[in-house]
Scaffold this motif. Structure first.
Motif, PDB file in Angstrom:
ATOM      1  N   GLN A  55       0.815  -1.218   0.000  1.00  0.00           N
ATOM      2  CA  GLN A  55       0.000   0.000   0.000  1.00  0.00           C
ATOM      3  C   GLN A  55       0.849   1.269   0.000  1.00  0.00           C
ATOM      4  O   GLN A  55       0.306   2.374   0.110  1.00  0.00           O
ATOM      5  N   THR A  56       2.173   1.099  -0.124  1.00  0.00           N
ATOM      6  CA  THR A  56       3.029   2.272  -0.292  1.00  0.00           C
ATOM      7  C   THR A  56       2.909   2.777  -1.733  1.00  0.00           C
ATOM      8  O   THR A  56       2.709   1.985  -2.660  1.00  0.00           O
ATOM      9  N   PRO A  57       3.011   4.082  -1.958  1.00  0.00           N
ATOM     10  CA  PRO A  57       2.874   4.624  -3.329  1.00  0.00           C
ATOM     11  C   PRO A  57       3.830   3.976  -4.330  1.00  0.00           C
ATOM     12  O   PRO A  57       3.467   3.756  -5.489  1.00  0.00           O
ATOM     13  N   GLU A  58       5.038   3.653  -3.882  1.00  0.00           N
ATOM     14  CA  GLU A  58       6.034   3.074  -4.800  1.00  0.00           C
ATOM     15  C   GLU A  58       5.563   1.741  -5.370  1.00  0.00           C
ATOM     16  O   GLU A  58       5.679   1.494  -6.580  1.00  0.00           O
ATOM     17  N   LEU A  59       5.030   0.865  -4.524  1.00  0.00           N
ATOM     18  CA  LEU A  59       4.609  -0.452  -4.992  1.00  0.00           C
ATOM     19  C   LEU A  59       3.211  -0.433  -5.594  1.00  0.00           C
ATOM     20  O   LEU A  59       2.906  -1.212  -6.501  1.00  0.00           O
ATOM     21  N   MET A  60       2.330   0.451  -5.109  1.00  0.00           N
ATOM     22  CA  MET A  60       0.999   0.552  -5.718  1.00  0.00           C
ATOM     23  C   MET A  60       1.083   0.985  -7.178  1.00  0.00           C
ATOM     24  O   MET A  60       0.255   0.588  -8.002  1.00  0.00           O
ATOM     25  N   SER A  61       2.099   1.768  -7.510  1.00  0.00           N
ATOM     26  CA  SER A  61       2.237   2.250  -8.890  1.00  0.00           C
ATOM     27  C   SER A  61       2.636   1.137  -9.852  1.00  0.00           C
ATOM     28  O   SER A  61       2.522   1.314 -11.075  1.00  0.00           O
ATOM     29  N   VAL A  71       1.126  -1.744 -10.004  1.00  0.00           N
ATOM     30  CA  VAL A  71      -0.094  -2.462 -10.395  1.00  0.00           C
ATOM     31  C   VAL A  71      -0.544  -1.937 -11.759  1.00  0.00           C
ATOM     32  O   VAL A  71      -0.637  -0.716 -11.955  1.00  0.00           O
ATOM     33  N   PRO A  72      -0.808  -2.806 -12.734  1.00  0.00           N
ATOM     34  CA  PRO A  72      -1.217  -2.342 -14.074  1.00  0.00           C
ATOM     35  C   PRO A  72      -2.471  -1.482 -14.018  1.00  0.00           C
ATOM     36  O   PRO A  72      -3.352  -1.665 -13.165  1.00  0.00           O
ATOM     37  N   ALA A  73      -2.545  -0.536 -14.920  1.00  0.00           N
ATOM     38  CA  ALA A  73      -3.694   0.378 -14.972  1.00  0.00           C
ATOM     39  C   ALA A  73      -4.978  -0.385 -15.288  1.00  0.00           C
ATOM     40  O   ALA A  73      -4.971  -1.389 -16.006  1.00  0.00           O
ATOM     41  N   GLN A  74      -6.054   0.097 -14.715  1.00  0.00           N
ATOM     42  CA  GLN A  74      -7.394  -0.471 -14.912  1.00  0.00           C
ATOM     43  C   GLN A  74      -7.513  -1.912 -14.388  1.00  0.00           C
ATOM     44  O   GLN A  74      -8.418  -2.634 -14.778  1.00  0.00           O
ATOM     45  N   LYS A  75      -6.604  -2.297 -13.525  1.00  0.00           N
ATOM     46  CA  LYS A  75      -6.660  -3.623 -12.907  1.00  0.00           C
ATOM     47  C   LYS A  75      -6.897  -3.466 -11.405  1.00  0.00           C
ATOM     48  O   LYS A  75      -6.676  -2.390 -10.824  1.00  0.00           O
ATOM     49  N   GLU A  76      -7.334  -4.558 -10.765  1.00  0.00           N
ATOM     50  CA  GLU A  76      -7.660  -4.532  -9.336  1.00  0.00           C
ATOM     51  C   GLU A  76      -6.892  -5.626  -8.612  1.00  0.00           C
ATOM     52  O   GLU A  76      -6.869  -6.785  -9.059  1.00  0.00           O
ATOM     53  N   LEU A  77      -6.269  -5.238  -7.520  1.00  0.00           N
ATOM     54  CA  LEU A  77      -5.566  -6.197  -6.668  1.00  0.00           C
ATOM     55  C   LEU A  77      -6.213  -6.173  -5.281  1.00  0.00           C
ATOM     56  O   LEU A  77      -6.219  -5.136  -4.618  1.00  0.00           O
ATOM     57  N   VAL A  78      -6.770  -7.307  -4.871  1.00  0.00           N
ATOM     58  CA  VAL A  78      -7.406  -7.426  -3.554  1.00  0.00           C
ATOM     59  C   VAL A  78      -6.436  -8.166  -2.633  1.00  0.00           C
ATOM     60  O   VAL A  78      -6.012  -9.282  -2.940  1.00  0.00           O
ATOM     61  N   VAL A  79      -6.106  -7.530  -1.516  1.00  0.00           N
ATOM     62  CA  VAL A  79      -5.101  -8.063  -0.593  1.00  0.00           C
ATOM     63  C   VAL A  79      -5.739  -8.234   0.776  1.00  0.00           C
ATOM     64  O   VAL A  79      -6.472  -7.349   1.248  1.00  0.00           O
ATOM     65  N   THR A  80      -5.450  -9.359   1.424  1.00  0.00           N
ATOM     66  CA  THR A  80      -5.977  -9.622   2.763  1.00  0.00           C
ATOM     67  C   THR A  80      -4.841  -9.776   3.760  1.00  0.00           C
ATOM     68  O   THR A  80      -3.720 -10.150   3.406  1.00  0.00           O
ATOM     69  N   SER A  81      -5.153  -9.509   4.998  1.00  0.00           N
ATOM     70  CA  SER A  81      -4.235  -9.744   6.116  1.00  0.00           C
ATOM     71  C   SER A  81      -5.067  -9.820   7.381  1.00  0.00           C
ATOM     72  O   SER A  81      -5.781  -8.877   7.712  1.00  0.00           O
ATOM     73  N   SER A 115      -2.913   7.329 -10.742  1.00  0.00           N
ATOM     74  CA  SER A 115      -3.074   7.761  -9.341  1.00  0.00           C
ATOM     75  C   SER A 115      -3.453   6.547  -8.501  1.00  0.00           C
ATOM     76  O   SER A 115      -4.635   6.302  -8.255  1.00  0.00           O
ATOM     77  N   PRO A 116      -2.468   5.754  -8.096  1.00  0.00           N
ATOM     78  CA  PRO A 116      -2.760   4.532  -7.338  1.00  0.00           C
ATOM     79  C   PRO A 116      -3.359   4.856  -5.973  1.00  0.00           C
ATOM     80  O   PRO A 116      -3.007   5.856  -5.334  1.00  0.00           O
TER      81      PRO A 116
END
Length: 548
Positions: A208-214, A216-226, A239-240
């Motif tokens: 969820q840091t800006p560096e790694l969120m960027s 993620v390919p555009a128009q795609k969705e990544l669902v993460v659990t913890s 704009s991630p």
């Protein structure tokens, strides 16, 4: 040998030899236990009346060998043997991936365990970036990718299985930051629940840091659990951002059930096709059982590389039929999974073949397995009776309706060890309780926070809660054998057992070869079977003369 010559490697004995242990289902240990019990039975049977039906209603050992190993753990079966029975080549295979705007639900721990040691980077930060890049690679074929994790609780029925996995070695390491070095013994690191919790929480934070969120390919969705939390990461218009998903905040412990919950959510969100990537047979069973409750087409992705196989779950479930599909969670829990025992020597293949047959007991068994797990209360008596008859059929005791009767028949007609007999009824009922609880958890996989699971206590459902807060398996309340055998009554008389001081005579029992009067007394025993029979023979003519 010269001073500068290379020394040959010697195979020296080290402390690692102490880790070697006997196989869990050790036939020698079972044989020693059987020998102790049956030697007492043989001595008692020589001189005293004994009902073998009653004797065989006991486990005949410190543990029920048909359900337990000699170390007190669950007997395992090959769960994967069920996969070709559920998904044959004609009904369930897909060779092409036409997912389009579909969703891929990934089993997080299966993905991590599949990584080779030489692929692992040096630090935790690099590891988080590597795993994220692999998830993003999936997005070339899918609109949405879900990374689904387990949770690790202190009191859990799954801890018994996790503890056994730690027997090969464990390594505890606290994660302090992204520059911390990754342990080389990664498999031992993953054997500890606390390590996995910290690692998954680290991923959850880093991604969820800006560096790694960027990334993620555009128009795609990544669902993460913890833990119980869940967020969706999007990278729209450069704009991630991440946003919480309250519908996927859940109390599920195992990823097995959580994968199905995410599949349902993805279907409701508009994904035309949902694929679950996992090697676990439990997930395959649940997907087959509940695919009718998921609005989109459901597939399983099993294997890797050239052995990668895509399964059309809907087609396979339709071929099995709704009744068999609905019975699968109860059947799988009853015949053995990670938290319940398998029956020794009885695998999934024979049990499934019996379940799908046209025999009257199979028809009733399918109805009973559909009911297993519907409620956390004790199963109704009619379903218990059906499962008992089904178990007798598994052991080829076709004329028996009770496991105790089946034990007696098989003991009389075949030369079997106690591990080859069905469990006694008391152990069988506790096994049914464990299977009912596990199936109940599975049947609520499409509900985020099922209330009745939170109120149901594992203690008393075939498990016991120890004083240290750990759960252990409640195998049976019965002693290994009847009291008359365990507390084998024998006297130590030296005066012929003629008076009231003889403990055998006081209990109206004849003396046996184990009594002291047979070996240490200078006077012949008057309470043995031979003397008592002689007295009866002397009295018989007198009785005849009086009658005449």
């Amino acid at each position: 040998m010269g001073f500068h010559d290379t020394l040959k490697k010697l195979s020296l004995r080290t402390f690692t030899i102490k880790r070697k242990k006997k196989p869990e289902n050790d036939p020698v240990g079972i044989l020693h236990s059987d020998r102790s019990t049956f030697s007492r039975i043989a001595l008692v049977a020589q001189t005293r009346q004994m009902d073998m039906r009653e004797v065989l209603s006991y486990p005949l050992g410190p543990l029920p060998w048909s359900l337990s190993t000699t170390s007190g753990t669950l007997i395992k079966t090959s769960k994967s043997a069920l996969l070709p029975l559920l998904f044959d080549d004609n009904s369930g295979s897909e060779t092409t991936d036409n997912a389009g705007d579909g969703a891929l639900i990934v089993d997080a721990m299966a993905l991590l365990r599949a990584m080779k040691v030489n692929e692992l980077p040096s630090t935790y930060g690099e590891f988080a970036a590597l795993v994220l890049s692999r998830l993003c690679r999936f997005m070339s074929s899918y609109k949405r990718v879900d990374f689904v994790v387990d949770t690790y609780r202190q009191v859990s029925i799954t801890n018994l299985e996790r503890t056994s996995r730690m027997s090969a070695g464990a390594l505890r390491q606290h994660i302090t930051g992204s520059i911390q070095r990754l342990p080389r013994q990664f498999s031992k690191f993953l054997a500890v629940g606390e390590n996995k919790s910290e690692l998954l929480e680290f991923f959850f934070t880093q991604w969820q840091t800006p560096e790694l969120m960027s990334t993620v390919p555009a128009q795609k969705e990544l669902v993460v659990t913890s833990g119980s939390s869940c967020v969706m990461i999007k990278n729209n218009d450069a704009s991630p951002a991440s946003q919480p998903l309250p519908d996927l905040v859940c109390t599920h412990e195992e990823a097995d059930t959580r994968l199905l919950l995410h599949a349902k959510h993805a279907a409701c969100a508009g994904c035309s096709h949902v694929t679950i990537k996992t090697p676990d047979t439990d997930v395959a069973v649940l997907a087959t059982a509940f695919c009718r409750s998921i609005a989109s087409r459901l597939s399983l992705l099993i294997g890797a590389g050239s052995r990668l196989r895509r399964i059309n779950v809907n087609a396979a479930s339709n071929k099995l039929g709704q009744e068999v599909s609905s019975a699968l969670p109860g059947f799988h829990a009853f015949t053995g999974c990670d938290t319940t025992s398998a029956f020794a020597g009885r695998g999934k293949k024979a049990a499934f073949k019996l379940l799908c047959s046209d025999k009257p007991v199979s028809v009733l068994a399918r109805s009973a397995f559909v009911a297993v797990g519907n409620k956390f209360e004790a199963l109704p008596a009619e379903h218990i009776a059906t499962l008992e008859k089904y178990t007798c059929m598994l052991y080829n005791a076709t004329q028996c309706s009770s496991v105790n009767d089946a034990r007696y028949q098989l003991f009389c007609t075949r030369s079997l060890q106690s591990s080859q007999l069905p469990p006694c009824r008391d152990a069988f009922l506790r096994h049914c309780s464990r299977a009912n609880y596990q199936a109940g958890v599975w049947r609520r996989c499409l509900v985020a926070s099922p209330v009745d699971i939170l109120s149901a206590h594992q203690d008393g459902q075939g498990w016991q809660l120890r004083s240290d807060g750990c759960l252990t398996i409640d195998w049976t309340d019965l002693p290994p054998a009847p009291r008359s055998i365990l507390e084998f009554l024998r006297c130590g008389c030296k005066t012929g057992c003629s008076g009231g001081s003889c403990s055998c005579r006081r209990h109206a029992l004849p003396c046996t070869d184990a009594c002291g009067c047979r070996h240490n007394s200078p006077v012949a025993c008057t309470n043995c079977m031979e003397e008592l029979a002689a007295c009866e023979n002397e009295d018989a003519p007198l009785a005849d003369s009086v009658d005449e």
